[in-house]
Design an enzyme around this catalytic site. Sequence first.
Site, PDB file in Angstrom:
ATOM      1  N   HIS A 130       0.829  -1.183   0.010  1.00 19.67           N
ATOM      2  CA  HIS A 130       0.104  -0.120   0.014  1.00 19.67           C
ATOM      3  C   HIS A 130       0.874   1.364  -0.039  1.00 19.67           C
ATOM      4  O   HIS A 130       2.102   1.287   0.425  1.00 19.67           O
ATOM      5  CB  HIS A 130      -0.954  -0.213   1.221  1.00 19.67           C
ATOM      6  CG  HIS A 130      -1.838   1.068   1.301  1.00 19.67           C
ATOM      7  ND1 HIS A 130      -1.802   2.210   1.614  1.00 19.67           N
ATOM      8  CD2 HIS A 130      -3.407   0.839   1.188  1.00 19.67           C
ATOM      9  CE1 HIS A 130      -2.869   2.986   1.455  1.00 19.67           C
ATOM     10  NE2 HIS A 130      -3.958   2.002   1.387  1.00 19.67           N
ATOM     11  N   ASP A 207       3.020  -4.294   8.025  1.00 13.01           N
ATOM     12  CA  ASP A 207       1.820  -3.520   7.710  1.00 13.01           C
ATOM     13  C   ASP A 207       0.644  -4.646   8.130  1.00 13.01           C
ATOM     14  O   ASP A 207       0.416  -5.602   7.336  1.00 13.01           O
ATOM     15  CB  ASP A 207       1.610  -2.904   6.440  1.00 13.01           C
ATOM     16  CG  ASP A 207       0.533  -2.453   6.042  1.00 13.01           C
ATOM     17  OD1 ASP A 207      -0.608  -2.491   6.949  1.00 13.01           O
ATOM     18  OD2 ASP A 207       0.219  -1.880   5.197  1.00 13.01           O
ATOM     19  N   GLN A 210      -4.505  -5.586   6.838  1.00 15.74           N
ATOM     20  CA  GLN A 210      -5.527  -6.792   6.356  1.00 15.74           C
ATOM     21  C   GLN A 210      -5.456  -7.782   6.999  1.00 15.74           C
ATOM     22  O   GLN A 210      -6.105  -8.799   6.536  1.00 15.74           O
ATOM     23  CB  GLN A 210      -5.102  -6.520   4.739  1.00 15.74           C
ATOM     24  CG  GLN A 210      -5.359  -5.511   3.874  1.00 15.74           C
ATOM     25  CD  GLN A 210      -6.675  -5.023   3.755  1.00 15.74           C
ATOM     26  OE1 GLN A 210      -7.701  -5.600   4.155  1.00 15.74           O
ATOM     27  NE2 GLN A 210      -6.830  -3.643   3.581  1.00 15.74           N
ATOM     28  N   LYS A 233     -10.925  -1.250  10.109  1.00 18.38           N
ATOM     29  CA  LYS A 233     -10.995  -2.641   9.257  1.00 18.38           C
ATOM     30  C   LYS A 233     -11.454  -3.886   9.843  1.00 18.38           C
ATOM     31  O   LYS A 233     -11.811  -4.654   9.538  1.00 18.38           O
ATOM     32  CB  LYS A 233      -9.584  -2.898   8.683  1.00 18.38           C
ATOM     33  CG  LYS A 233      -9.412  -1.671   7.535  1.00 18.38           C
ATOM     34  CD  LYS A 233      -8.121  -2.043   6.522  1.00 18.38           C
ATOM     35  CE  LYS A 233      -7.411  -0.739   5.908  1.00 18.38           C
ATOM     36  NZ  LYS A 233      -8.313  -0.328   4.691  1.00 18.38           N
ATOM     37  N   CYS A 371      -4.571   2.215  -3.905  1.00 16.46           N
ATOM     38  CA  CYS A 371      -3.405   2.781  -3.386  1.00 16.46           C
ATOM     39  C   CYS A 371      -2.133   1.733  -3.516  1.00 16.46           C
ATOM     40  O   CYS A 371      -1.627   1.517  -2.562  1.00 16.46           O
ATOM     41  CB  CYS A 371      -3.651   2.994  -1.749  1.00 16.46           C
ATOM     42  SG  CYS A 371      -4.721   4.270  -1.407  1.00 16.46           S
TER      43      CYS A 371
END
Length: 413
Positions: A130, A207, A210, A233, A371
């Site tokens: 991202h 990261d 997700q 999220k 993104c």
Amino acid sequence: MSAHADIPAVPDWAAVRADFPLLERQVHGKPLVYLDSANTGQKPRSVIETVDAFYRRHNANVSRAVHALGSEATEAYEAARARLAAFVNVQADDLVLTSGTTMAINLVAYAWALPRLGPGDTILTTRMEHHANIVPWQLVAERTGATVRAVDVTDTGELDGDAVRAALTPDVKLFAFTHVSNVLGTVNPVREFCREARRRGIATLVDGSQALPHRQVDIAALGCDFYAFTGHKMCGPTGTGALWARREHLQAMPPFLGGGEMIREVSFERTVYNDPPHKFEAGTPNIAGHIGLGAAVDYLSSLGMAHVEAREAELRAHALDALRGIEGIRVLGAPREAAAVISFLVEGAHAHDLATLLDLEGIAVRSGHHCAHPLMACFGVAATCRMSMAFYNTHAEVDAFVAALAKVRRLLA
């Protein structure tokens, strides 16, 4: 301490779906089929009611007052931090509450990387990142003379282990990569990558945006130096998230922002900073939001993340199988292990047009570059449509999506 030690019984998924008020609505006169959870997750009633209750009964600033409301707000805020820390199996004092992953990564960029890097140093990332895990490192490189380099993605949408190991050269000081791709759903072997980096004295940032909403994550077991994630999220309010970092990093890093709460004492001669994590939490935080995130963690824990992961794997398999029956469909990537995220194109249709026509059928999917410009370039496309599922979706909704897609395909033929 053990994350997710007690696994509950398999949930009644129909009852779970009923916990989400927004999923009851219609759009364009048709039942909403929400397939954009990689963008933001929907909120269960318990989260909505928790935020509402805070503003109705407890609203006050944290760590600023000894009156009853201030004490209640502070207790609830810090309790949310503790529940979030337990959810990912870390110590609460090592968890900095932020506005989300973007702020968390920028905190590392400015407070850890900027003071340490210089000409000849490299920040390694990947082409599936991202933009929030690319642009901050470019900003650091511009100011320090360091270089940003990326590991390529295979045709199946994965990171080749040999390529990663070859890229971890002596000049690399930080390897920043995603746990789960927001475009392809690829689940990266985080523990393996972190082990290889640590052997070479390279710090790692993961990261987790997700990952946390969809699978069990035990940060302590991963071996990374930094783990960033976002709350909206994972069924929590927007403007919430956190950065976990090894204690030695938090103690050595200078503050990213200055102001209230991150100090012990201020004079014009010098300022004494607070201990981590408060050293990095200047100003009034999103109190209600993080208390709501604590409620979201409670909700996810009540379901059991193993059950969430299994449910979403079933939905993804159902969707992929059904999509094979539609002529002219191109699905990007074929990762061996993936979350319930599928990016696709239809021959002869622009992604935005496709998403607009699907919306008229009540189907909410994402269109654009997500993104992830470098990843789009790898696959030779400017944009895709992306369907991303969560445990509150149903097999019937997958069928409705596929039927709508087939209808749109006929219209565009």
